[in-house]
Scaffold this motif. Sequence first.
Motif, mmCIF file in Angstrom:
data_model
loop_
_atom_site.group_PDB
_atom_site.id
_atom_site.type_symbol
_atom_site.label_atom_id
_atom_site.label_comp_id
_atom_site.label_asym_id
_atom_site.label_seq_id
_atom_site.Cartn_x
_atom_site.Cartn_y
_atom_site.Cartn_z
ATOM 1 N N LEU A 1 -14.779 -28.230 -37.475
ATOM 2 C CA LEU A 1 -14.028 -27.082 -37.108
ATOM 3 C C LEU A 1 -14.940 -25.906 -36.874
ATOM 4 N N PRO B 1 -17.430 -25.034 -34.740
ATOM 5 C CA PRO B 1 -17.478 -24.534 -33.289
ATOM 6 C C PRO B 1 -16.155 -24.135 -32.835
ATOM 7 N N ILE B 2 -15.100 -24.862 -33.372
ATOM 8 C CA ILE B 2 -13.803 -24.644 -32.734
ATOM 9 C C ILE B 2 -13.199 -23.001 -33.040
ATOM 10 N N GLU C 1 -15.177 -20.398 -31.301
ATOM 11 C CA GLU C 1 -14.824 -19.896 -29.836
ATOM 12 C C GLU C 1 -13.412 -19.256 -30.125
ATOM 13 N N LEU C 2 -12.526 -19.247 -31.161
ATOM 14 C CA LEU C 2 -11.367 -18.908 -31.472
ATOM 15 C C LEU C 2 -11.552 -17.493 -31.879
ATOM 16 N N ALA D 1 -5.431 -23.646 -31.007
ATOM 17 C CA ALA D 1 -6.901 -23.820 -30.669
ATOM 18 C C ALA D 1 -7.419 -25.161 -31.407
ATOM 19 N N LEU D 2 -6.774 -25.284 -32.625
ATOM 20 C CA LEU D 2 -7.187 -26.337 -33.346
ATOM 21 C C LEU D 2 -6.784 -27.639 -32.806
ATOM 22 N N LYS E 1 -6.261 -28.124 -29.442
ATOM 23 C CA LYS E 1 -7.269 -28.272 -28.269
ATOM 24 C C LYS E 1 -8.659 -28.891 -28.584
ATOM 25 N N GLY E 2 -9.074 -28.194 -29.626
ATOM 26 C CA GLY E 2 -10.643 -28.582 -30.070
ATOM 27 C C GLY E 2 -10.529 -29.648 -30.742
ATOM 28 N N LEU E 3 -9.813 -30.386 -31.675
ATOM 29 C CA LEU E 3 -9.685 -31.677 -31.993
ATOM 30 C C LEU E 3 -9.469 -32.793 -31.182
ATOM 31 N N THR F 1 -10.400 -32.595 -28.018
ATOM 32 C CA THR F 1 -11.647 -32.605 -27.344
ATOM 33 C C THR F 1 -12.557 -33.593 -28.135
ATOM 34 N N TYR F 2 -12.705 -33.250 -29.339
ATOM 35 C CA TYR F 2 -13.761 -33.887 -30.277
ATOM 36 C C TYR F 2 -13.342 -35.707 -30.345
#
Length: 304
Positions: free
Chosen positions: A111, A113-114, A117-118, A286-287, A289-291, A293-294
């Motif tokens: 989390l 880096p996500i 960015e947020l 945001a979470l 999208k980031g998760l 991508t992870y």
Amino acid sequence: MSKIEPSWDYYRTFLKVLKEGSLSAAARELGLTQPTVGRHVDAMEEMLGFPLFTRSPQGLLPTDAARALQPYAEALAATSAALLRAASGQQDTVSGTVRISASEVIGIEVLPPILAELHVQYPDLTIELSASDAIEDILRQEADIAVRMAVPSQYALVALHIGAVPLGFHAHRRYLDRRGTPATLADLSRHSLIGYDRETAAIRAIIARTPGLPDVRFALKADSNLAQLAAIRAGFGIGICQNALAARDPDILPVLADGFVMKLETWLVMHENLKAAPRCRVVFDALAKGLRTYIRPPEIMAAQ
């Protein structure tokens, strides 16, 4: 029992004394004096009509009555914290406080880096990150948003399925150079394995889905998944970790990739009452999208 209802300050003090085990330690945590904390406890006991603590050489020990009251006081504390978070975001701009609950590994390894960015996009947001394998209750407002590695079972939740996080056996290159690489699951019995200290329901599910696993002895046992990951990185032996985390280090190599497959279904949840709150909506999106991508990085998606 007195007809006068105890002040919320008394409940807060009661919880701190329960946690810390002494008046002095609770006073330091609350920023109060020890006599003030003692008066709060005495006043609450007088209003309730029974003792909450007994003195011992080990400190203040909670009575059975205190243990019975603990979950209700914790619910009050969670509601108070949720009220303050909700009040912090009552503006036209995206601001205020959002509390996120996630497992140790996700909260510490995935989390940050996500969230960084947020923060660039919404600098007025304050994030409270609870990185723990203990599940915080969204319905009781112990957190606003949670990353769960299981299907949510509660109603009144907004739940988004993120995908499945693949896991596998991994080891550091130094260990494999020293001990060799196992060719079959049976070969694991001749290696130093990193595993769990206590068998949980999730671990029993892993064993049930992998009938070919040998009856092995762990050379290192740890309840913490982060401790197991650190041991893999240190070259202690072979352990299970998330494939995406292992891929960050070229010296962490997959072991028996074709013989052991496990996936953790991942969900993002929040209380349905918060879906219209701008502060929670932007963090939730945001979470998500980031998760995603992870779990499925761009290079993997492009190759398919």
